[in-house]
Scaffold this motif. Structure first.
Motif, PDB file in Angstrom:
ATOM      1  N   ARG A  57      -2.027  -4.614  -2.145  1.00  0.00           N
ATOM      2  CA  ARG A  57      -3.133  -4.439  -3.106  1.00  0.00           C
ATOM      3  C   ARG A  57      -2.911  -5.411  -4.255  1.00  0.00           C
ATOM      4  NH1 ARG A  57      -1.826   1.349  -3.062  1.00  0.00           N
ATOM      5  NH2 ARG A  57      -3.445   2.439  -1.887  1.00  0.00           N
ATOM      6  N   ASP A  67      -2.034   5.064   3.808  1.00  0.00           N
ATOM      7  CA  ASP A  67      -2.714   4.329   2.737  1.00  0.00           C
ATOM      8  C   ASP A  67      -3.602   3.218   3.263  1.00  0.00           C
ATOM      9  OD1 ASP A  67      -1.304   5.687   0.476  1.00  0.00           O
ATOM     10  OD2 ASP A  67       0.418   4.936   1.608  1.00  0.00           O
ATOM     11  N   LYS A  68      -3.381   2.834   4.517  1.00  0.00           N
ATOM     12  CA  LYS A  68      -4.241   1.831   5.148  1.00  0.00           C
ATOM     13  C   LYS A  68      -4.097   1.987   6.656  1.00  0.00           C
ATOM     14  CE  LYS A  68      -5.932  -2.779   4.965  1.00  0.00           C
ATOM     15  NZ  LYS A  68      -6.355  -3.799   4.013  1.00  0.00           N
ATOM     16  N   THR A  99     -10.024   5.563   3.170  1.00  0.00           N
ATOM     17  CA  THR A  99      -8.803   4.828   3.546  1.00  0.00           C
ATOM     18  C   THR A  99      -9.207   3.435   4.017  1.00  0.00           C
ATOM     19  OG1 THR A  99      -7.775   6.891   4.254  1.00  0.00           O
ATOM     20  CG2 THR A  99      -6.780   4.861   5.071  1.00  0.00           C
ATOM     21  N   PRO A 100      -8.658   2.384   3.406  1.00  0.00           N
ATOM     22  CA  PRO A 100      -9.061   1.034   3.836  1.00  0.00           C
ATOM     23  C   PRO A 100      -8.606   0.722   5.263  1.00  0.00           C
ATOM     24  CG  PRO A 100      -7.362   0.933   2.133  1.00  0.00           C
ATOM     25  CD  PRO A 100      -7.698   2.377   2.308  1.00  0.00           C
ATOM     26  N   VAL A 142       1.360   2.209   6.144  1.00  0.00           N
ATOM     27  CA  VAL A 142       0.271   1.654   6.954  1.00  0.00           C
ATOM     28  C   VAL A 142       0.335   2.278   8.341  1.00  0.00           C
ATOM     29  CG1 VAL A 142      -0.670  -0.453   7.992  1.00  0.00           C
ATOM     30  CG2 VAL A 142       0.244  -0.520   5.657  1.00  0.00           C
ATOM     31  N   CYS A 154     -11.803   7.066   8.770  1.00  0.00           N
ATOM     32  CA  CYS A 154     -11.190   6.568   7.532  1.00  0.00           C
ATOM     33  C   CYS A 154     -12.168   6.658   6.357  1.00  0.00           C
ATOM     34  CB  CYS A 154     -10.705   5.132   7.722  1.00  0.00           C
ATOM     35  SG  CYS A 154      -9.265   5.037   8.783  1.00  0.00           S
ATOM     36  N   TYR A 185       0.823  -1.220   0.000  1.00  0.00           N
ATOM     37  CA  TYR A 185       0.000   0.000   0.000  1.00  0.00           C
ATOM     38  C   TYR A 185       0.848   1.257   0.000  1.00  0.00           C
ATOM     39  CZ  TYR A 185      -4.489  -2.257   0.810  1.00  0.00           C
ATOM     40  OH  TYR A 185      -5.631  -2.971   0.661  1.00  0.00           O
ATOM     41  N   GLU A 194      -3.545  -8.877   3.331  1.00  0.00           N
ATOM     42  CA  GLU A 194      -4.277  -7.722   3.889  1.00  0.00           C
ATOM     43  C   GLU A 194      -3.463  -6.436   3.700  1.00  0.00           C
ATOM     44  OE1 GLU A 194      -7.450  -8.237   5.828  1.00  0.00           O
ATOM     45  OE2 GLU A 194      -7.488  -6.149   5.192  1.00  0.00           O
TER      46      GLU A 194
END
Ligand code: NDP
Length: 500
Positions: free
Chosen positions: A461, A217-218, A240-241, A142, A235, A139, A458
């Motif tokens: 991507r 990014d996550k 944002t995941p 994180v 988020c 990503y 997880e």
């Protein structure tokens, strides 16, 4: 006038976050607290570092992560003692936690390539001229937000896997365990050298909130369900995941053909180790009628022998978060007010900063002690007609993290029926220590997975690349497509798929 502070309660002083021992109130660590700008700066530095870290490739990242793991292994006693001072956790429990942290980091470092390497994918009957390439790209940065109860194992389930997948990490440790968080970051820097790959930002909840809005990014969050919902809402503003690992109300089901000594041993350890402050700890026991009395005798006997104290070798240490003691007291009080009985402990067991082992029976299912996360060394033990009733009751909370099943003939079927992300058969919490198994919940326990192949994916991507390798004999995805081609496609589809 001197300010009276509650032991264990962290506080801010002149821009520093101070963590304190939950029994003595002695200062354990004094770390620079991050202002919102500092969080943004850390994320910016991480973004630059992420590029370098991503480009290193799996083999070099593996080498560096294993070097870090070796430092953790060599100094695990030092870390266990730090945990003991900061959270009150007995040193033996700390060592077990660190051993499992080491196993997971080793597994993530060694398996990232196998799980995430680029792979060629085949085309289809309609598109033989295409080949596919599937890549799992990191990503970038994180943001990891962690709790205090397993201050190394829990956040490292995200940190280790995210780093192995090629991301940089900015970590917000719980305000109750910042020294452990800082220890992890410092040892990483010593072993790996390039510190911005993994940084910590310290402070209270507002620092975690700033991290969720910092453009990472996550976000990988582990903590209570209430905070998890706030994190997800923040988020959502930027799509944002998130991975959300929240609380639980795990049940143990004891069937008629269970080994009762083993079940009692696991229930007491699963429910009372780490003073019951375990997300996947056992909080409820459902035992079928034929074994209920014999099991209860064993539970009371074993729990009654546990030594509750502040020293390094105690079985049960203090409650880390002073505020949790009121919640535990309220649950016991409510259970007894509604007709429950304390087979061991009870309200007298609440002696801050400790809660002594408490076993409650005949507690109505709608009481707080059965429905809400207690997070203390307490168990409710309930008689059920059969294992199906046990499953129905186990499934009657909005949580769904782990479960434990004791029995032989039907154990696997019961494990499948329990609404949870994980289940342990003839053991408890064992799913968390198998690095090959994914860890995570359903419902109010959250979603997404850490650990195992799924835990590596997880933090990456999936990137799909299709390449045309030769001219199309039958151009379909073009305005050059002809009625003849359409007829042919229709005939082939009917022949291939239309006969069932
Ligand atoms: P909290 O939800 O109180 O805090 C978790 C983290 O979130 C802390 O670092 C906290 O910082 C931070 N935080 C607080 N407010 C915000 C916010 N608005 N935005 C972003 N971050 C914020 O949980 P606890 O630390 O008390 O941990 C205990 C809980 O964690 C239990 O419910 C337990 O079941 C669960 N847990 C779940 C696990 C799982 O894997 N499913 C594993 C371990 C625990 P600060 O501490 O500074 O307030």
């Amino acid at each position: 006038m001197a300010i009276v502070r509650t032991p264990g309660l962290p506080y801010l002083d002149d821009g520093k976050l101070i963590s304190t021992n939950p029994v003595t109130g002695d200062e354990v660590a004094r770390l620079a607290a991050a202002a919102p700008d500092d969080v943004d700066t850390a994320v910016r530095r991480a973004r630059e570092a992420a590029e370098r870290w991503g480009e290193l490739g799996f083999a070099e990242r593996r080498r560096r992560l294993l070097a870090w793991n070796a430092v953790i292994a060599r100094r695990m006693r030092e870390l266990a003692h730090l945990m003991h001072r900061e959270t009150g956790k007995p040193v033996g429990d700390g060592l077990l936690e660190i051993a499992n942290t080491i196993e997971h980091l080793s597994w993530a470092a060694r398996n990232a390539r196998r799980v995430l390497r680029a792979r060629r994918m085949r085309g289809s009957l309609l598109t033989p001229e295409y080949g596919g390439l599937l890549e799992y790209q990191p990503y970038g940065v994180v943001g990891v937000i962690g709790p205090w109860n397993y201050p190394a194992f829990t956040p490292m389930g995200s940190i280790g896997y995210a780093l192995a997948a090629g991301n940089a990490v900015v970590f917000k440790p719980s305000e109750y365990s910042p020294a452990v968080g800082e220890w992890l970051v410092t040892t990483f820097a010593e072993a790996v050298g390039d510190a911005p790959m993994f940084q910590a930002v310290h402070g209270l909840g507002d620092v975690g909130a700033a991290l969720t809005r910092s453009g990472v990014d996550k976000v990988a969050f582990t903590g209570s369900t209430a905070t998890g919902k706030r994190v997800m809402a923040a988020c959502a503003e930027s799509l944002t995941p998130v991975v959300i690992e929240c609380g639980g109300k795990d049940a143990m089901i004891v069937d008629a053909d269970a080994d009762l000594d083993a079940a009692a041993d696991a229930a007491i350890w699963g429910g009372m180790a780490n003073a019951g402050q375990t997300c996947v700890g056992i909080e409820r026991v459902y035992a079928v009628d034929s074994v209920y009395d014999a099991l209860l005798t064993r539970l009371v006997d074993r729990a009654g022998k546990l030594r509750v104290a502040a020293d390094e070798g105690a079985n049960v240490g203090p409650i880390t978060m002073p505020g949790q003691i009121d919640i535990i007291r309220r649950h016991i009080d409510d259970a007894i007010a509604r007709g429950g009985t304390a087979a061991l402990g009870g309200l007298d067991a609440v002696r801050p900063p400790y809660v002594h082992p408490t076993i409650l029976t005949d507690v109505p299912e709608e009481s707080d002690a059965v429905c809400q996360e207690t997070f203390g060394p307490t168990l409710t033990v309930t008689r059920v007609a059969d294992a199906d009733e046990a499953v129905r009751r186990a499934n009657a909370t909005p949580y769904g993290l782990g479960a434990s099943i004791f029995g032989r003939r039907r154990a696997l079927a019961l494990a499948r029926k329990v609404r949870s992300g994980m289940a342990a058969i003839n053991s408890t919490i064992s799913f968390a220590v198998l690095p090959t198994l994914p860890f995570g919940g359903v419902g109010e326990s959250g979603f997404g997975r850490i650990h195992g192949d799924d835990g590596l994916r997880e933090f990456a991507r999936a990137k799909a690349i299709a390449r045309r390798r030769m001219p199309s004999a039958l151009p379909l995805m073009s305005f050059r497509r002809t009625p003849r081609a359409e007829k042919l496609v229709t005939r082939v589809m009917r022949a291939m798929h239309g006969r069932r």
